[in-house]
Scaffold this active site. Sequence first.
Site, PDB file in Angstrom:
ATOM      1  N   ASP A 229      -8.341 -25.415  50.599  1.00 22.41           N
ATOM      2  CA  ASP A 229      -6.972 -25.656  51.074  1.00 22.41           C
ATOM      3  C   ASP A 229      -6.460 -26.989  50.526  1.00 22.41           C
ATOM      4  O   ASP A 229      -5.980 -27.842  51.260  1.00 22.41           O
ATOM      5  CB  ASP A 229      -6.919 -25.657  52.598  1.00 22.41           C
ATOM      6  CG  ASP A 229      -5.485 -25.593  53.139  1.00 22.41           C
ATOM      7  OD1 ASP A 229      -4.577 -25.193  52.368  1.00 22.41           O
ATOM      8  OD2 ASP A 229      -5.266 -25.954  54.313  1.00 22.41           O
ATOM      9  N   LEU A 230      -6.566 -27.147  49.210  1.00 21.86           N
ATOM     10  CA  LEU A 230      -6.087 -28.384  48.586  1.00 21.86           C
ATOM     11  C   LEU A 230      -4.560 -28.394  48.570  1.00 21.86           C
ATOM     12  O   LEU A 230      -3.924 -27.423  48.154  1.00 21.86           O
ATOM     13  CB  LEU A 230      -6.624 -28.499  47.162  1.00 21.86           C
ATOM     14  CG  LEU A 230      -8.117 -28.806  47.039  1.00 21.86           C
ATOM     15  CD1 LEU A 230      -8.552 -28.698  45.584  1.00 21.86           C
ATOM     16  CD2 LEU A 230      -8.422 -30.197  47.577  1.00 21.86           C
TER      17      LEU A 230
END
Length: 508
Positions: free
Chosen positions: A283-284
Amino acid sequence: MNSLSGQAVDSGISMAGLGTGQELPESLVSRLIEQWSAERALDARAVLDEHPELWGHKSVVLALAYEEFCQRIDAGQSVDGDAFCRKFPAWEKSLRRLISFHEYLEENPHLLPAAQVEWPRPGQEMSGFAMLAELGRGTFGRVYLAREVNLGGRLVAVKVSLDGAGEADILGRLSHPSIVPVHSVQRGPSEGLTIICMPYLGPVTLFDVMDKLGTAHRRPTGARHILEAIRQARGQWPPGQHSDDAPDPELLRGSFIDGVLHLIAQLADALAFAHAQGICHSDLKPSNVLITAAGRPMLLDFNLAGGPEVLRRRLGGTLPYMAPEQIEAMVSGQAALPAALAVASDLFGLGVILYELVSGRLPFGPVSVKGRLNEVAAKLLRRQRQGPWPLEKTHPQIDPCLARLIHRCLAYEAENRPASADELAAALRRHRSPFCRARRWARRRWLVSLSVAAGLVVSPVAVAYYVASRPAAAVRWFNQAGSARQRSRYHQAEDCLSEVIRLGGPRD
């Protein structure tokens, strides 16, 4: 429909009154809303005009504006989100993000937690932590600035989340300069809640920094602008640990592109370390990157992270930063991504962040969240297949080799991206070498020369001034570097180019 408990906003509460007995901003907002609502419909703009000192406090403005938006929707009014956000120009981008997420959850209510969660409020104490203010929130967790009562009242960051024990376990195994560490973890008083205590390193995320760096049409020129954006974003929040550290020297010199590459290379190092432990972040995005006062980027929020066994339970992400294979798996209900694809999807997310920092825009255009999840996802997948908007068009002065590297990170097929985060970090650092920096400088000067040669309105006097104003020593060193390179004397060429940079030659 009151304010949704799961809205995603990076709060920026001013802490000018922290520890002085003054009223905390959140309680002030509650009091103002109660006063107005008792007499008339809330008008956030009017409240702020009555109290102009509040305009500079991000979370106060967002809370008031969002409450007005919710009240108007509850009253059956049709609200143009874009026009509404333009009433608050200083925080328009953040408010637009908050309202977009509200609309997204309205269209996709199944994404909300199954049960209402009683989150702690500033001013309350929970499990030995005195909550002072909210730093940020998401659908399944909130982060607070708090004092640890039993340890001298030290300032810490406390994350309260649903089923967060897995995240704490992951963070406990990752000791790296660019990953936020964990002090402790414990179960909360309510069933299903986990309390993670982390060092307070300041309130600023990369999202906040990008908010201050200007628009796509006016990008910064020097790396120093990054440090200035960090300072502006911090506002009156209390300093975090290591706030007295000297600024990163790499952000005190060089071009803005040099500074961006330096930040992203450090994040690639952190990913490489995590991947070596069998852990992918998944979940960058800019709001999941903390930026310290000295300018060090640090990964946080590993809520969706893990090895294959964790990803099997927690497949998700944030659409504009999700790789095609992540989106396809989520929409199809696929159980998990293979480990190789999970690594490649992290590199894709980092590539989106890099593109956005360089150009000031998302590579596949803005992502509207109006509509059902599958519809929005399908539209984004079509754009990803077509490829990102060419960086050379959004940022003409960029080195074509660097543009190709960024585009590789955003390749639709995972096998066409860099093979590993280590490989990406090394490539980014090569583009910060003296030769590449000087090449960017030369390219910029070459574009100017072409404009002159094309007969643009430039008088002979102006041309003479342009030539005379160049740093003579830098030009000599650059010419010597070219000669050395032609003779394959690469060490000598690099020494010459280092002198070019020292004398102030390359400034993108």
